[in-house]
Design a protein around this motif. Structure first.
Motif, PDB file in Angstrom:
ATOM      1  N   ASN A   1       0.812  -1.218   0.000  1.00 25.79           N
ATOM      2  CA  ASN A   1       0.000   0.000   0.000  1.00 25.79           C
ATOM      3  C   ASN A   1       0.845   1.267   0.000  1.00 25.79           C
ATOM      4  O   ASN A   1       0.464   2.262  -0.608  1.00 25.79           O
TER       5      ASN A   1
ATOM      6  N   ARG B   1       1.361   0.159  -4.852  1.00 19.16           N
ATOM      7  CA  ARG B   1       0.709   1.435  -5.123  1.00 19.16           C
ATOM      8  C   ARG B   1       1.674   2.438  -5.747  1.00 19.16           C
ATOM      9  O   ARG B   1       2.712   2.750  -5.179  1.00 19.16           O
TER      10      ARG B   1
ATOM     11  N   THR C   1      -9.877  -3.419   1.620  1.00 17.47           N
ATOM     12  CA  THR C   1      -8.540  -2.833   1.540  1.00 17.47           C
ATOM     13  C   THR C   1      -7.779  -3.295   0.304  1.00 17.47           C
ATOM     14  O   THR C   1      -7.051  -2.524  -0.305  1.00 17.47           O
ATOM     15  N   GLU C   2      -7.973  -4.563  -0.116  1.00 17.39           N
ATOM     16  CA  GLU C   2      -7.228  -5.057  -1.279  1.00 17.39           C
ATOM     17  C   GLU C   2      -7.799  -4.529  -2.588  1.00 17.39           C
ATOM     18  O   GLU C   2      -7.054  -4.106  -3.470  1.00 17.39           O
TER      19      GLU C   2
ATOM     20  N   ARG D   1      -7.066  -0.918  -3.208  1.00 15.37           N
ATOM     21  CA  ARG D   1      -5.730  -0.561  -3.660  1.00 15.37           C
ATOM     22  C   ARG D   1      -5.633  -0.587  -5.182  1.00 15.37           C
ATOM     23  O   ARG D   1      -4.672  -0.101  -5.767  1.00 15.37           O
TER      24      ARG D   1
ATOM     25  N   GLN E   1      -3.601   7.315   1.581  1.00 18.54           N
ATOM     26  CA  GLN E   1      -4.342   6.723   0.459  1.00 18.54           C
ATOM     27  C   GLN E   1      -5.723   7.353   0.356  1.00 18.54           C
ATOM     28  O   GLN E   1      -6.738   6.664   0.455  1.00 18.54           O
TER      29      GLN E   1
ATOM     30  N   LYS F   1      -8.553   5.731  -1.633  1.00 16.91           N
ATOM     31  CA  LYS F   1      -9.254   4.554  -1.104  1.00 16.91           C
ATOM     32  C   LYS F   1     -10.385   5.000  -0.171  1.00 16.91           C
ATOM     33  O   LYS F   1     -11.511   4.498  -0.245  1.00 16.91           O
TER      34      LYS F   1
END
Ligand code: HDD
Ligand code: HEM
Ligand code: HEM
Lengths: 448, 337
Positions: A155, A388, A378-379, A382, A250, A253
């Motif tokens: 990440n 990332r 979360t996956e 990404r 992030q 996200k």
């Protein structure tokens, strides 16, 4: 054809199938040794054989799940190289260290688990046997720690320079301890403890619902729910920190999870709802200021909206539902376990009432569902990156054209393993109920 | 020694460890199944269960160590082998998964079933066969590499005598290593019947194992002349290995010093395995990849070696404790605990 034979898509699905299955067993693999340790410790301190038997029975069921955890873990470990050769080649230079250390942690855990299981009555001092579970619990948590730093690195990749396509100046420790590590690691570990406590609690609750009022089950429920209350508060707290981390590192996200389009302060948190063709949110519950507070702690925190990002590199917006599901379940688990603790402290209240027992029983599977949705959130959140900002998922994937066949084979494998595991566990405990074992071991039946 | 050589040595040691402990495990599964079919299972069942139950998970970690370690030390192997081995690698994983979990289901679930033992026995021979594919491929000629695309040539793999020779060598070695260990274990347990049966198995498989070793060596000369020549250059290593084999077989034949006999078997395979590995260098995958061009950066290498030393400092005492409690504790082995 049902699916285009696209190695990237198929690899992603196969990775999800394997990890999604592994994480069920990995999660309880991290949490249950701690619960066993707590039960055995209380058993020694209070000289109460019920707790010792609790530890014993939990451990007996636990080894069966460990076996599945080990074989699926072996599968994902190899599959990472088989399905994502380009990613592993690049990442091996930077995250080889935590992966290597993870295996040491397993090794340590495996050795002591083997000893622990076969030495219940071998030492004169009970304390000696208790000491053996400690390395198991430490090893399990350490392996979760190491592997989660790998995911944190994906990440927020750092700890190297990328000059003309060549990795230089690698610093493995900086790669491991990246900005995502603190929140990610602690959230994953606490969530595993929470889930394990709830699953064990659910088992006791089901016995009570079925009318079995033995104190053994009441003690089990009390122990698991007190632990769960602590872990639930911890998980939610660190979840809040994770939100602040996303805001910082992030933002795309977080914005995708919250369907937050315009950059603004005093941003509301959106729960549920649907998204129309022209990105309007409908039927959602809005909590004013809550997104700003989740992101920065104050209502006037400015939260970046989706419109600020290049649409090419945005994750799919359906992760919103997975985020909501996780948070909702988190709130539910905290409420239920805290309610139990409060009721058991007040005189004249009965924490073992049926409605509450039902909620605890539901909490077991729900907590596992929260783990699953947290990971999907979360996956997928990404995407399109595997690392990332550096490597896209498509670039990381294998070019082999046989992934589809492997997907079918592994799906069948996990199905068979999952079903047999459940059947074996049921048989084990049905064939040897607590009452029977208490009698066999000559443990008297104390009147509550 | 360069970091590259240290790295590959560390990994080779783990692979050797896996070779020994897994062979014992795989062979035990096969003997367990075979004796069940021939109604002799009651003779060796206890011995096998007592040894395997506490250690099976540890066995698996040796393998995990190897394949996680090789990506750490030699990230480029993930690219070449990862792409080429999708199918054989997946098959090996599936077999390992079936074996590990069904062993646990049968043992801890206290539920013996014919299917479980069959799966356990059959996978014991199939897994070594599928894992050795990696060693076969590393000799070169089984992989095509064009415009950055790696492909395994299945026709070449299944049609070559060498690859079948390696498979056979793996299987007979598993049976020999396993029987010679279990012979020793039975003697420690003072179990005469088991000892007699297992000793017979050890002797039956001793000559095939050395014979296949020689056959594979000769086949290699046609497959990879350079590697073959390197092996001939260090012929004394293999001569010593042969001597260790002779000593082991003699001792088992004479029913003397069975512990020493098993150590001799370990030495036999240690020498052969390291002789094979050393003469294979510098190639990891002939002729595409050497340990020098596939190596990780220097900082990572140092970190990995440091982690390895730290890890060993932790593991060796723990392994010692495990062995003391289950391998060398006479009461446990004899079933009094
Ligand atoms: C029992 C499980 C569980 C529960 C109750 C919660 N979570 Fe969670 N959450 C996870 C299990 C989880 C997880 C499966 O462990 C994840 C997936 C990846 C990760 O790092 O942890 C996760 C990720 C995750 C992330 C993304 C972190 C990242 O991408 O780096 C955020 C922002 C939150 N969580 C926030 C929360 C909040 C505010 C909760 C409120 C109660 C909450 N979680 C409850
Ligand atoms: C901690 C180490 C982890 C690593 C190194 C890792 C690695 C990967 C990789 C390489 C991919 C493929 C690229 C992608 O599609 O994003 C992936 C995807 C995925 N992983 Fe992880 N993962 C980790 C943890 C987990 C866990 C424990 C889960 C639990 C379920 C998980 C769930 C997923 C999902 C759902 C996808 C699919 C994403 C998509 O379809 O777009 N991951 N992960
Ligand atoms: C890409 C991600 C992952 C990889 C490569 C991986 C790898 C592995 C491997 C190789 C094993 C078997 C070890 C052995 O042979 O003893 C294993 C088991 C295990 N894994 Fe994973 N794992 C991943 C994700 C996770 C995550 C996210 C967690 C924790 C939340 C986790 C926790 C465990 C635990 C606790 C075990 C031990 C088995 C048990 O006690 O149930 N793993 N994993």
């Amino acid at each position: 054809m049902f699916f285009e034979n696209d190695p990237v898509l198929l690899s992603r699905i196969l990775t999800y199938v394997t990890l999604g299955f592994h994480v069920i067993f990995a999660t309880i693999g991290v949490g249950i040794p701690l619960m066993i340790a707590i039960a055995e410790w209380i058993g020694i301190k209070r000289n109460d054989p019920h707790y010792t038997l609790l530890a014993r029975r939990w451990a007996r069921g636990f080894v069966v799940t460990v076996a599945v955890g080990v074989v699926t873990g072996t599968a994902i470990g190899l599959q990472l190289s088989l399905l994502w050769p380009n990613f592993m080649q690049a990442a091996g230079h930077t995250i080889g260290l935590p992966m290597f250390m993870e295996v040491f942690a397993f090794f340590f855990e495996a050795i002591f688990l083997g000893i622990y299981l076969y030495t219940w009555d071998r030492f004169k001092s009970k304390m000696k046997h208790f000491l053996l579970i400690i390395p198991v619990a430490i090893g399990a948590t350490a392996s979760a720690f190491f592997i989660t730093t790998v995911n944190a690195f994906m990440n927020v990749p750092q700890g190297f320079e990328f000059v003309n396509g060549v990795l230089t100046d690698v610093n493995p420790l900086a790669a491991m301890f990246n900005p995502a590590t603190p929140t990610k690691v602690s959230h994953v570990i606490l969530a595993s403890y929470l889930t394990s406590a709830f699953i064990l609690g659910a088992i006791a609750a089901i016995h009570l619902i079925r009318g079995n009022k033995h104190v053994y089950h009441k003690k089990a429920l009390h122990l698991t729910m007190v632990s769960a209350a602590i872990f639930a508060i911890g998980t939610a707290l660190v979840g809040d920190f994770s939100g602040k981390y996303l805001h910082e590192y992030q933002p795309e996200k977080l914005a995708a999870a919250e369907w937050h389009f315009e950059t603004e302060s005093e941003a509301p948190l959106i729960l549920g709802g649907i998204l129309t063709e022209d990105n309007e949110v409908k039927y959602a519950l809005e909590i004013p200021y809550a997104l700003s507070i989740l992101s920065g702690g104050t209502p006037d925190t400015e939260v970046k909206g989706l419109n600020e990002f290049d649409p090419e590199v945005l994750p799919p917006l359906w992760i919103h539902y997975f985020f909501d599901l996780m948070v909702f379940i988190g709130m539910f688990l905290a409420t239920v376990s805290i309610l139990f603790v409060v009721l058991s402290r007040k005189k004249g209240w009965n924490p073992f009432n049926r409605p509450l027992a039902w909620m605890i029983a539901a909490g077991g599977p729900l907590s596992m569902l929260a783990i699953q949705s947290g990971w999907v959130f979360t996956e997928v959140g990404r995407q399109p990156w595997i690392l990332r900002g550096l490597m896209t998922t498509a670039e990381g994937a294998t070019t082999s054209s046989h992934v589809g066949l492997m997907l079918i084979l592994f799906s069948v494998l996990y199905l068979v393993l999952g079903v047999t595991c459940a059947v074996v566990l049921r048989k084990m405990f049905k064939g040897n109920p607590v009452e029977h074992e208490l009698e066999e071991r000559g443990i008297s039946q104390p009147t509550a | 020694m360069t970091y590259e050589v240290i790295g590959i040595t560390v990994l080779w040691i783990f692979l050797y460890g896996y070779l020994i402990v897994a062979s014992v495990d795989f062979g035990a599964g096969f003997y367990s199944y075979y004796t069940k079919r021939t109604n002799k299972n009651h003779i060796i069942h206890d011995i096998i269960q007592r040894y395997l139950s506490p250690v099976w998970e540890v066995t698996n970690v040796f393998l995990v160590f190897f394949f996680i370690g090789i990506v750490g030390f030699f990230p480029a192997t993930a690219f070449y082998y990862g792409t080429a081995l999708l199918i054989p690698g997946s098959v090996a994983i599936i077999l390992l998964a079936i074996r590990g979990s069904y062993y646990a289901f049968a043992t801890y679930g206290a539920h013996e079933s014919k299917i479980y033992t069959f799966l356990y026995g059959a996978t014991g021979l199939l897994i070594p066969a599928s894992l050795t594919t990696v060693l076969t491929i590393s000799e070169g000629g089984y992989i095509s590499y064009e415009d950055g695309n790696v492909q395994l040539l299945y026709g070449e793999l299944f049609g070559s005598l060498y690859s079948w020779g390696v498979v056979l060598l793996a299987i007979v070695s598993v049976l020999f290593i396993s029987a010679s260990f279990l012979t020793y274990y039975a003697s420690r347990a003072k179990d005469r019947n088991a000892l007699a049966l297992l000793r017979k198995y050890a002797l039956i498989w001793s000559f095939p194992s050395i014979g296949m070793g020689v056959v594979v060596f000769l086949l290699l000369s046609q497959r990879n002349a350079e590697h073959f020549q390197n092996m001939v250059d260090i012929w004394w290593v293999f001569a010593l290995s042969l001597a260790a084999f002779a000593a082991a077989t003699y001792l088992i034949w004479q029913k003397k010093a069975l512990g020493v006999a098993f150590i001799m078997v370990m030495i036999q395979y240690f020498l052969a395995f390291f002789g094979y590995g050393a003469s294979h260098l510098p190639y990891l995958l002939y002729p595409y990849l050497t340990i020098y061009d596939g190596f990780t950066n220097e900082t990572m290498a140092i970190a990995l070696i440091a982690a390895f030393i730290g890890g060993l400092a932790m593991l060796i005492p723990s392994l010692y404790l495990l062995m003391k409690l289950f391998l060398f504790d006479a009461d446990y082995i004899e079933g009094k605990k």
